[in-house]
Design a protein around this motif. Structure first.
Motif, PDB file in Angstrom:
ATOM      1  N   THR A 130      15.911   0.731  70.444  1.00 60.86           N
ATOM      2  CA  THR A 130      15.297   1.738  69.949  1.00 60.86           C
ATOM      3  C   THR A 130      14.235   2.371  70.600  1.00 60.86           C
ATOM      4  O   THR A 130      13.328   3.327  70.083  1.00 60.86           O
ATOM      5  N   GLY A 131      13.635   2.027  71.983  1.00 59.04           N
ATOM      6  CA  GLY A 131      12.648   2.392  72.466  1.00 59.04           C
ATOM      7  C   GLY A 131      11.369   1.963  72.149  1.00 59.04           C
ATOM      8  O   GLY A 131      10.415   2.216  72.435  1.00 59.04           O
ATOM      9  N   HIS A 132      11.442   0.434  71.480  1.00 60.27           N
ATOM     10  CA  HIS A 132      10.186  -0.195  71.064  1.00 60.27           C
ATOM     11  C   HIS A 132       9.185  -0.432  72.217  1.00 60.27           C
ATOM     12  O   HIS A 132       9.720  -0.958  73.174  1.00 60.27           O
ATOM     13  N   ARG A 133       7.801  -0.063  71.707  1.00 57.56           N
ATOM     14  CA  ARG A 133       6.906  -0.211  72.662  1.00 57.56           C
ATOM     15  C   ARG A 133       6.876   0.657  73.843  1.00 57.56           C
ATOM     16  O   ARG A 133       6.014   0.592  75.124  1.00 57.56           O
ATOM     17  N   ASN A 226      -3.912   5.639  81.197  1.00 54.98           N
ATOM     18  CA  ASN A 226      -3.370   5.179  80.081  1.00 54.98           C
ATOM     19  C   ASN A 226      -2.045   4.561  79.911  1.00 54.98           C
ATOM     20  O   ASN A 226      -1.592   4.006  78.879  1.00 54.98           O
ATOM     21  N   ARG A 227      -1.655   4.236  80.951  1.00 55.71           N
ATOM     22  CA  ARG A 227      -0.312   3.547  81.289  1.00 55.71           C
ATOM     23  C   ARG A 227       0.948   4.105  80.534  1.00 55.71           C
ATOM     24  O   ARG A 227       1.558   3.259  79.751  1.00 55.71           O
ATOM     25  N   MET A 228       0.992   5.295  80.570  1.00 55.75           N
ATOM     26  CA  MET A 228       2.306   5.754  79.999  1.00 55.75           C
ATOM     27  C   MET A 228       3.533   5.496  80.817  1.00 55.75           C
ATOM     28  O   MET A 228       3.523   5.042  81.986  1.00 55.75           O
ATOM     29  N   ASP A 229       4.670   5.159  80.000  1.00 54.90           N
ATOM     30  CA  ASP A 229       5.886   4.837  80.879  1.00 54.90           C
ATOM     31  C   ASP A 229       6.586   6.082  81.321  1.00 54.90           C
ATOM     32  O   ASP A 229       7.157   5.958  82.292  1.00 54.90           O
ATOM     33  N   GLY A 335      13.873  10.689  75.661  1.00 54.96           N
ATOM     34  CA  GLY A 335      14.006   9.672  74.487  1.00 54.96           C
ATOM     35  C   GLY A 335      15.094   8.675  75.244  1.00 54.96           C
ATOM     36  O   GLY A 335      15.087   7.377  74.877  1.00 54.96           O
ATOM     37  N   ALA A 336      16.053   9.012  75.966  1.00 54.96           N
ATOM     38  CA  ALA A 336      17.148   8.397  76.507  1.00 54.96           C
ATOM     39  C   ALA A 336      16.541   7.251  77.403  1.00 54.96           C
ATOM     40  O   ALA A 336      16.898   6.131  77.570  1.00 54.96           O
ATOM     41  N   VAL A 337      15.431   7.957  78.159  1.00 56.23           N
ATOM     42  CA  VAL A 337      14.994   6.760  79.285  1.00 56.23           C
ATOM     43  C   VAL A 337      14.106   5.790  78.648  1.00 56.23           C
ATOM     44  O   VAL A 337      13.967   4.771  78.981  1.00 56.23           O
ATOM     45  N   ALA A 338      13.435   6.144  77.280  1.00 55.72           N
ATOM     46  CA  ALA A 338      12.835   5.105  76.514  1.00 55.72           C
ATOM     47  C   ALA A 338      13.649   4.186  76.173  1.00 55.72           C
ATOM     48  O   ALA A 338      13.426   2.988  75.987  1.00 55.72           O
ATOM     49  N   LEU A 339      14.851   4.579  75.621  1.00 57.04           N
ATOM     50  CA  LEU A 339      15.741   3.417  75.171  1.00 57.04           C
ATOM     51  C   LEU A 339      16.141   2.615  76.528  1.00 57.04           C
ATOM     52  O   LEU A 339      16.304   1.492  76.129  1.00 57.04           O
ATOM     53  N   LEU A 340      16.468   3.119  77.550  1.00 58.03           N
ATOM     54  CA  LEU A 340      16.962   2.543  78.813  1.00 58.03           C
ATOM     55  C   LEU A 340      15.680   1.445  79.121  1.00 58.03           C
ATOM     56  O   LEU A 340      15.750   0.235  79.594  1.00 58.03           O
ATOM     57  N   LEU A 341      14.437   1.838  79.092  1.00 55.84           N
ATOM     58  CA  LEU A 341      13.253   1.023  79.578  1.00 55.84           C
ATOM     59  C   LEU A 341      12.843   0.032  78.683  1.00 55.84           C
ATOM     60  O   LEU A 341      12.527  -1.241  79.253  1.00 55.84           O
ATOM     61  N   ALA A 342      13.050   0.228  77.327  1.00 55.06           N
ATOM     62  CA  ALA A 342      13.064  -0.932  76.326  1.00 55.06           C
ATOM     63  C   ALA A 342      13.860  -1.918  76.392  1.00 55.06           C
ATOM     64  O   ALA A 342      13.659  -3.172  76.215  1.00 55.06           O
ATOM     65  N   ALA A 350      12.864   5.504  90.828  1.00 62.12           N
ATOM     66  CA  ALA A 350      14.116   5.902  91.539  1.00 62.12           C
ATOM     67  C   ALA A 350      15.462   5.058  91.157  1.00 62.12           C
ATOM     68  O   ALA A 350      16.532   5.611  90.934  1.00 62.12           O
ATOM     69  N   GLU A 351      15.040   3.982  90.296  1.00 61.62           N
ATOM     70  CA  GLU A 351      16.413   3.241  90.084  1.00 61.62           C
ATOM     71  C   GLU A 351      17.047   3.986  88.770  1.00 61.62           C
ATOM     72  O   GLU A 351      18.167   4.207  88.509  1.00 61.62           O
ATOM     73  N   ILE A 352      15.975   4.473  87.924  1.00 68.04           N
ATOM     74  CA  ILE A 352      16.438   5.129  86.606  1.00 68.04           C
ATOM     75  C   ILE A 352      17.169   6.557  86.854  1.00 68.04           C
ATOM     76  O   ILE A 352      18.189   6.906  86.464  1.00 68.04           O
ATOM     77  N   LYS A 353      16.597   7.218  87.910  1.00 70.34           N
ATOM     78  CA  LYS A 353      17.130   8.462  88.260  1.00 70.34           C
ATOM     79  C   LYS A 353      18.716   8.298  88.723  1.00 70.34           C
ATOM     80  O   LYS A 353      19.746   8.866  88.602  1.00 70.34           O
ATOM     81  N   ALA A 354      18.827   7.064  89.501  1.00 63.49           N
ATOM     82  CA  ALA A 354      20.141   6.625  90.045  1.00 63.49           C
ATOM     83  C   ALA A 354      21.202   6.131  88.902  1.00 63.49           C
ATOM     84  O   ALA A 354      22.327   6.581  88.877  1.00 63.49           O
ATOM     85  N   ILE A 355      20.648   5.409  87.868  1.00 66.96           N
ATOM     86  CA  ILE A 355      21.410   5.244  86.782  1.00 66.96           C
ATOM     87  C   ILE A 355      21.774   6.508  86.214  1.00 66.96           C
ATOM     88  O   ILE A 355      22.865   6.245  85.753  1.00 66.96           O
ATOM     89  N   LEU A 356      20.938   7.418  85.916  1.00 72.17           N
ATOM     90  CA  LEU A 356      21.297   8.487  85.179  1.00 72.17           C
ATOM     91  C   LEU A 356      22.369   9.174  85.926  1.00 72.17           C
ATOM     92  O   LEU A 356      23.623   9.749  85.275  1.00 72.17           O
ATOM     93  N   ARG A 357      22.289   9.299  87.230  1.00 70.79           N
ATOM     94  CA  ARG A 357      23.367  10.278  88.116  1.00 70.79           C
ATOM     95  C   ARG A 357      24.493   9.491  88.214  1.00 70.79           C
ATOM     96  O   ARG A 357      25.792  10.477  88.103  1.00 70.79           O
ATOM     97  N   ARG A 358      24.778   8.175  88.251  1.00 76.58           N
ATOM     98  CA  ARG A 358      25.947   7.489  88.005  1.00 76.58           C
ATOM     99  C   ARG A 358      26.713   7.241  86.545  1.00 76.58           C
ATOM    100  O   ARG A 358      27.883   6.798  86.860  1.00 76.58           O
ATOM    101  N   SER A 359      25.993   7.867  85.620  1.00 78.62           N
ATOM    102  CA  SER A 359      26.548   7.553  84.194  1.00 78.62           C
ATOM    103  C   SER A 359      26.814   8.715  83.467  1.00 78.62           C
ATOM    104  O   SER A 359      27.202   8.607  82.656  1.00 78.62           O
TER     105      SER A 359
END
Length: 386
Positions: A130-133, A226-229, A335-342, A350-359
């Motif tokens: 759910t994107g927690h934290r 402030n360490r935003m993700d 929001g979707a990347v927040a779900l992925l990072l949680a 770079a890994e997140i961009k690659a995951i988005l592009r292949r899915s």
């Protein structure tokens, strides 16, 4: 006019006198520009002397220190800015940037899951994540802290236009973005893509939806410190800015995922900055039919498409508005990347961009569906687990 060139060593006294002269110029003869130091040692020495400068209080309010890129923003006339051909500093314009949204209209109260959140299949992921934290910095117009759908979804953030105040929204755009990312009031109101993520509003944009590049740079710096993700950037401009690129690159190198909107000019081969920088995830907009929205910029620079047409979300005074724009598409991706990072917290930008592009799933009505496609949260999570 004092020449600022010649010697390999910086004539700091000359620049201090030059800045003092710039403070005294009438505003109508000047425009805001960024003065940046080429050498770190020159910047540090100048910073020390500038801190001891006995300048009037009004002058100190006029100049903005941009420590993330070792620069200052101030008002300079064309004549002063012409002194850019020297070894120690360079000068570029500090232009206004605007948020990416088209016409909006009031809407009735939204209950449950908005169509865009459903279309990207976010609800199917909530049993897993759910994107927690996850912390999402939204550099925008602020947020309506009193909105019932957002009261459990907000961090304090910062108001860069009035440091003593909370980043209250006086435009509506930032509240709309925050609602799509993380609204959490399913029983009585709407729910966003990542309902347990936390949005930190960074108010850099005024009530007209405009901000200087220097304000955005300060916002990026705040997000990194402030360490935003994630940083959501639902705005853009046509011209390239070396200063903005430098700030974006620093955030990217710090591991922050930057998600930016492509612009609303209907261009087929060009998108706005900062989305055009390779360090960002660039987002274009689709409609309910999974077709590219007519207003959306598109082309080879786009990383992913997401719903952006007639998106209903939170608005000022606890209300709701329907808006269209690549801004709205960008908030779905944040929001979707927040779900992925949680779910997978150690992924790099770079890994997140690659995951988005292949899915992504293919768009309708496009001649090259394999080159890009629409966000699909379940496919994204599955791709991350492979």
């Amino acid at each position: 006019m004092i020449r600022l060139g010649g010697d390999a060593k910086l004539d700091r006294t000359a620049i201090l006198r030059w800045l003092q002269g710039a403070f005294a110029k009438p505003a109508y003869r000047a425009k805001r520009r960024i003065v940046r130091f080429r050498q770190h040692s020159d910047y540090k020495r100048f910073l020390h002397e500038w801190s001891e400068l006995n300048a009037p209080p009004a002058s100190r309010n006029t100049i903005r220190h941009l420590p993330a890129i070792e620069a200052f923003s101030l008002l300079l006339s064309d004549e002063e800015a012409a002194a850019r051909h020297h070894q120690s500093i360079w000068i570029e314009d500090d232009p206004l940037v605007t948020v990416h949204a088209t016409i909006h209209k009031p809407a009735s109260r939204e209950k449950g899951i908005p169509w865009g959140v459903g279309q990207i299949r976010a609800p199917q992921a909530w049993s897993t994540t759910t994107g927690h934290r996850i912390k999402v910095g939204v550099i925008d117009t602020g947020v309506d802290f009193s909105h019932p759908d957002l009261k459990h979804s907000l961090g304090r953030g910062i108001n860069l236009l009035n440091r003593g105040s909370l980043p209250h929204d006086d435009n509506g755009h930032g509240t709309h973005i925050a609602g799509t990312i993380a609204a959490a009031n399913q029983l009585r109101g709407m729910i966003g893509v990542a309902p347990r993520a936390t949005v930190y509003p960074v108010k850099a944009f005024d009530q007209h939806g405009s901000a200087f590049v220097s304000d955005i740079i300060l916002g990026i710096d705040w997000c990194v410190r402030n360490r935003m993700d994630i940083i959501n950037m639902s705005f853009g401009m046509k011209t390239r800015s070396k200063s903005l690129l430098s700030a974006v690159t620093s955030a990217y190198n710090a591991g922050v995922i930057i998600i930016a909107s492509s612009g609303n000019d209907g261009k087929r081969k060009s998108i706005d900055y900062p989305a055009r920088y390779s360090q960002t995830i660039s987002v274009a907009a689709t409609n309910r039919m999974r077709r590219i929205a007519l207003f959306s910029n598109r082309g080879a620079y786009i990383d992913v498409f997401a719903p952006g047409d007639k998106i209903l979300s939170a608005w000022l005074n606890g209300k709701y508005n329907e808006m269209s724009g690549t801004s709205m598409a960008t908030s779905h991706v944040s929001g979707a990347v927040a779900l992925l990072l949680a779910h997978r917290p150690n992924l790099s930008p770079a890994e997140i961009k690659a995951i988005l592009r292949r899915s992504m799933i293919p768009l309708r009505g496009t001649k090259a569906p394999r080159l890009t496609g629409e966000l699909d949260v379940m496919r994204m999570l599955q791709a991350a687990d492979r």
